[in-house]
Motif scaffolding. Structure first.
Motif, mmCIF file in Angstrom:
data_model
loop_
_atom_site.group_PDB
_atom_site.id
_atom_site.type_symbol
_atom_site.label_atom_id
_atom_site.label_comp_id
_atom_site.label_asym_id
_atom_site.label_seq_id
_atom_site.Cartn_x
_atom_site.Cartn_y
_atom_site.Cartn_z
ATOM 1 N N ASP A 177 0.835 -1.204 0.000
ATOM 2 C CA ASP A 177 0.000 0.000 0.000
ATOM 3 C C ASP A 177 0.868 1.252 0.000
ATOM 4 O OD1 ASP A 177 -2.521 -1.233 0.020
ATOM 5 O OD2 ASP A 177 -2.692 -1.176 2.203
ATOM 6 N N ARG A 178 1.886 1.258 0.841
ATOM 7 C CA ARG A 178 2.770 2.427 0.940
ATOM 8 C C ARG A 178 3.537 2.643 -0.356
ATOM 9 N NH1 ARG A 178 6.610 2.074 5.692
ATOM 10 N NH2 ARG A 178 6.976 4.214 5.121
ATOM 11 N N GLU A 179 4.101 1.556 -0.901
ATOM 12 C CA GLU A 179 4.877 1.672 -2.136
ATOM 13 C C GLU A 179 3.994 2.111 -3.304
ATOM 14 O OE1 GLU A 179 6.859 -2.099 -2.543
ATOM 15 O OE2 GLU A 179 8.230 -1.656 -0.897
ATOM 16 N N CYS A 180 2.788 1.558 -3.358
ATOM 17 C CA CYS A 180 1.865 1.905 -4.437
ATOM 18 C C CYS A 180 1.444 3.372 -4.334
ATOM 19 C CB CYS A 180 0.664 0.965 -4.391
ATOM 20 S SG CYS A 180 -0.367 1.057 -5.860
ATOM 21 N N ALA A 181 1.113 3.798 -3.132
ATOM 22 C CA ALA A 181 0.723 5.205 -2.942
ATOM 23 C C ALA A 181 1.862 6.133 -3.357
ATOM 24 C CB ALA A 181 0.326 5.456 -1.490
ATOM 25 N N ASP A 182 3.081 5.771 -3.003
ATOM 26 C CA ASP A 182 4.233 6.614 -3.336
ATOM 27 C C ASP A 182 4.473 6.696 -4.845
ATOM 28 O OD1 ASP A 182 4.641 7.135 -0.660
ATOM 29 O OD2 ASP A 182 6.356 5.781 -0.446
ATOM 30 N N ILE A 183 4.437 5.550 -5.540
ATOM 31 C CA ILE A 183 4.695 5.585 -6.984
ATOM 32 C C ILE A 183 3.546 6.294 -7.701
ATOM 33 C CG2 ILE A 183 3.706 3.312 -7.548
ATOM 34 C CD1 ILE A 183 6.831 4.861 -9.197
ATOM 35 N N CYS A 184 2.329 6.127 -7.211
ATOM 36 C CA CYS A 184 1.193 6.824 -7.833
ATOM 37 C C CYS A 184 1.333 8.339 -7.679
ATOM 38 C CB CYS A 184 -0.123 6.336 -7.241
ATOM 39 S SG CYS A 184 -0.617 4.701 -7.840
ATOM 40 N N ALA A 185 1.775 8.786 -6.520
ATOM 41 C CA ALA A 185 1.994 10.221 -6.310
ATOM 42 C C ALA A 185 3.084 10.737 -7.248
ATOM 43 C CB ALA A 185 2.365 10.491 -4.860
ATOM 44 N N MET A 186 4.136 9.943 -7.395
ATOM 45 C CA MET A 186 5.239 10.338 -8.269
ATOM 46 C C MET A 186 4.777 10.396 -9.726
ATOM 47 S SD MET A 186 9.056 8.705 -8.550
ATOM 48 C CE MET A 186 9.304 8.891 -6.803
ATOM 49 N N VAL A 187 3.993 9.423 -10.142
ATOM 50 C CA VAL A 187 3.486 9.401 -11.517
ATOM 51 C C VAL A 187 2.613 10.631 -11.780
ATOM 52 C CG1 VAL A 187 1.806 8.240 -13.015
ATOM 53 C CG2 VAL A 187 3.704 6.965 -12.044
ATOM 54 N N ALA A 188 1.734 10.952 -10.850
ATOM 55 C CA ALA A 188 0.866 12.120 -11.037
ATOM 56 C C ALA A 188 1.699 13.392 -11.173
ATOM 57 C CB ALA A 188 -0.115 12.233 -9.875
ATOM 58 N N THR A 189 2.733 13.507 -10.372
ATOM 59 C CA THR A 189 3.598 14.694 -10.431
ATOM 60 C C THR A 189 4.373 14.753 -11.744
ATOM 61 O OG1 THR A 189 3.823 14.734 -8.027
ATOM 62 C CG2 THR A 189 5.501 15.904 -9.299
#
Length: 109
Positions: A42-54
């Motif tokens: 969950d943590r890793e997915c949330a982090d990569i998703c935030a990075m992708v959006a940015t």
């Protein structure tokens, strides 16, 4: 910005939010040890998703590479979350992760 990239941004942002909610809910469960893999993903997915959006908002040079990685991590998180059929938050997370992974794979293809 092209519409496909905008969709990736939207789904990544949604997935980030759902993964964070799942992460928080898992920490409140009675058997947290059983959920260690779920919490970590969950943590890793949330982090990569935030990075992708940015990165997608900037349309940077490595955006496609990050989107490809995002698809992989979202798929892994979704598979882990779907194992926990008795937890509604994990089922919602699995759905969001699989949807984000699908949109990311379509963008990269």
């Amino acid at each position: 910005m092209n519409p496909e990239l905008a969709t990736v941004m939207e789904k990544a942002h949604e997935c980030q939010q759902v993964c964070n909610m799942c992460f928080d809910a898992c920490l409140k469960e009675d058997d947290v040890k059983m959920l260690v893999d779920c919490i970590q993903l969950d943590r890793e997915c949330a982090d990569i998703c935030a990075m992708v959006a940015t990165f997608a908002s900037r349309e940077g040079a490595v955006t496609t590479d990050l989107i490809s990685l995002c698809a992989t991590i979202c798929q892994a998180c979704g598979k882990e979350c779907e194992k926990h059929t008795h937890m509604e938050h994990c089922q919602k997370c699995a759905e969001a992760c699989f949807e984000c992974a699908r949109v990311c794979r379509e963008y990269v293809a």
